[in-house]
Scaffold this active site. Structure first.
Site, PDB file in Angstrom:
ATOM      1  N   VAL A 299      44.035  19.204  93.086  1.00  0.00           N
ATOM      2  CA  VAL A 299      42.714  19.350  92.448  1.00  0.00           C
ATOM      3  C   VAL A 299      41.715  18.383  93.083  1.00  0.00           C
ATOM      4  CG1 VAL A 299      41.401  19.283  90.289  1.00  0.00           C
ATOM      5  CG2 VAL A 299      43.801  19.989  90.254  1.00  0.00           C
TER       6      VAL A 299
ATOM      7  N   GLY B 146      37.522  22.766 108.513  1.00  0.00           N
ATOM      8  CA  GLY B 146      38.816  22.598 107.833  1.00  0.00           C
ATOM      9  C   GLY B 146      38.714  22.513 106.329  1.00  0.00           C
TER      10      GLY B 146
ATOM     11  N   LYS C  69      42.482  25.420  90.042  1.00  0.00           N
ATOM     12  CA  LYS C  69      42.310  24.000  89.699  1.00  0.00           C
ATOM     13  C   LYS C  69      41.932  23.849  88.220  1.00  0.00           C
ATOM     14  CE  LYS C  69      40.915  23.027  94.444  1.00  0.00           C
ATOM     15  NZ  LYS C  69      39.758  23.018  95.372  1.00  0.00           N
TER      16      LYS C  69
HETATM   17  N1  HSE Z   1      39.618  25.147 100.150  1.00  0.00           N
HETATM   18  C1  HSE Z   1      39.573  24.121  99.166  1.00  0.00           C
HETATM   19  C2  HSE Z   1      38.126  23.762  98.894  1.00  0.00           C
HETATM   20  C3  HSE Z   1      40.354  22.934  99.640  1.00  0.00           C
HETATM   21  O1  HSE Z   1      37.260  24.207  99.632  1.00  0.00           O
HETATM   22  O2  HSE Z   1      37.859  23.064  97.936  1.00  0.00           O
HETATM   23  C4  HSE Z   1      40.689  21.947  98.571  1.00  0.00           C
HETATM   24  O3  HSE Z   1      41.433  22.517  97.554  1.00  0.00           O
END
Ligand code: HSE
Length: 441
Positions: free
Chosen positions: A136, A191, A209
């Protein structure tokens, strides 16, 4: 035996973006971690999908295997870090690791949202910790904060910007006028996005989450079907502009709270939040989580919500806890075994304010008709604006935008009213209905 306890022997499953960050940053801060934890945190084996793949961290080739089972079956390993992503294979891995008597760290929010209940129960049965800080809000230590620092509080509400990718996209679109596609491409290159960014965009990464935060706060695992999730795909710059004019920003917001009768509400929706609230200024990949406790009042946790280094910081924090627990027989098990008696609040019964944008025929009586319908349903209007024709493309001949804000109303009643308004002959487009949250406890 005492000497053995000074080394935490780690099996790392997954050497993608976050896995590589964990390896790299364990190396980088090796000495600091040993000084602080009194233990050596050593990655001994790593499971990867493809041995030949080029990587941005150098790892000894003899550490690598293509079978995660090699890690689980290795009696010399104390802990398995699951960073392979996906659900079913990760579930098999975590289950096998716990059954083999290993502690486990996972950052896999989809896995926990779908199977958290069974995995936590298994961890309890095995008397092994299952750590999940990285699941989270990336680098923000929100799990520790709620579980440990706020343990003396009933949690009244949590409001969170908990998907970095969508917040980054909204920010780039609204501040630079980038297209959705270009902003997403940037988030992927940096990323932030998941391997499959669908879950970032459709809101479900944040939905997962929210399920974890609801469990953490109320001890109850909501099923994904009990959580309302809508993403940012349909947010237009027109609505961003009207929201700002009204004193709000639009954010993908997670709302987690429990009502007086114990019903748990968890939803993730594009939501108007007051510009004057600090959450409204959270931009880019940053996440922020406002936690309202009955003792502490409002607290706010802010930081990078995605990305290699930020997320690996949370995994390493779990490894440090695990190292401490190895040398402390009375150590925390890393989860909260408190009650599972909650029930989900039906979405129709959830209450908030609303933003409603209509495109209507610009004729006498239109506004009166809409106001009468809302009054009949006992829904109060907070404000109405009908933008001037000179406000660019918001008007065309004979039609007008009406932007209404609405007092607290149950969603079921509000949705029924909007369905009726949509059916009026003076309504020319599908109405836009968004939640507005005042972010109180
Ligand atoms: N892809 C997720 C985000 C990564 O952009 O928050 C973290 O959980």
């Amino acid at each position: 035996m005492a000497a053995e306890r000074t080394t935490l022997r780690i099996g790392l499953a997954g050497l993608g973006n976050v896995g590589a960050g964990v390896y790299k940053n364990l190396e980088k801060n090796r000495q600091l971690l040993t000084e602080r934890t009194g233990a050596h945190l050593e990655v001994r084996r790593i499971a990867v999908r493809d041995l030949a793949r080029a990587r941005d961290v150098a790892v000894p080739a003899e550490m690598l295997t293509t079978r995660w089972q090699d890690l689980v079956e290795d009696p010399s390993l104390d802990i398995i870090v699951e960073l392979i992503g996906g659900v079913e294979e990760a579930r098999a891995l975590v289950t096998a690791a716990l059954k083999a008597g290993k502690a486990v760290v996972t950052g896999n929010k989809a896995l926990l949202a779908e199977h958290g209940k069974e995995l936590i129960q298994l961890a309890e049965q095995q008397n092994k910790p299952l750590y999940l800080e990285a699941a989270v809000a990336g680098g923000i230590p929100i799990i520790k904060a709620v579980r440990e620092a706020l343990v003396g509080n009933h949690i009244n509400a949590i409001y969170g910007i908990i998907n970095g990718t969508s917040n980054y996209i909204l920010t780039r679109m609204t501040t630079l006028g980038l297209s959705f596609e270009d902003a997403l491409a940037e988030a992927t290159a940096l990323g932030y996005a998941e391997a499959d960014p669908t879950l970032d965009i459709n809101g479900w990464d944040a939905g997962h989450k929210a399920i974890i935060l609801a469990w953490l706060s109320y001890g109850h695992w909501l099923r994904p079907a009990e959580v309302t999730v809508t993403g940012i795909e349909n947010i237009s710059l027109t609505d961003v502009g009207f929201a700002r004019r009204l004193g709000y920003e639009i954010k993908l917001l997670g709302v987690i709270r429990q009502d007086g009768g114990g019903l748990v509400e968890a939803r993730v929706q594009a939501t108007l939040i007051p510009k004057k609230h600090i959450l409204a200024s959270v931009s880019g990949v940053f996440n922020a989580v406002a936690v309202h406790g009955d003792v502490v009042g409002e607290t706010l946790f802010y930081g990078s919500g995605a990305g290699q280094d930020a997320t690996s910081s949370s995994v390493i924090a779990d490894l440090a806890d695990a190292a401490e627990n190895l040398s402390n027989e009375l150590g925390s098990n890393g989860f909260i075994p408190h009650g599972d008696t909650g029930k989900a609040k039906p979405i129709e019964d959830t209450v908030s304010q609303y933003y409603l944008r209509l495109r209507v025929a610009d004729t006498p009586g239109t506004l009166a008709r809409i106001a009468t319908l809302l009054a009949k349903r006992n829904i109060g209007i907070l404000s109405v604006i009908q933008p001037d024709p000179e406000e660019g493309d918001t008007q065309s001949s004979g039609t007008a935008h009406l932007v209404l804000t609405i007092h607290d109303a149950a969603f079921g009643n509000m949705r029924a009213a909007v369905d009726e308004i949509e059916a009026f002959d003076c309504t020319l487009e599908k109405p836009v209905l968004l939640r507005m949250e005042t972010l109180g406890s």
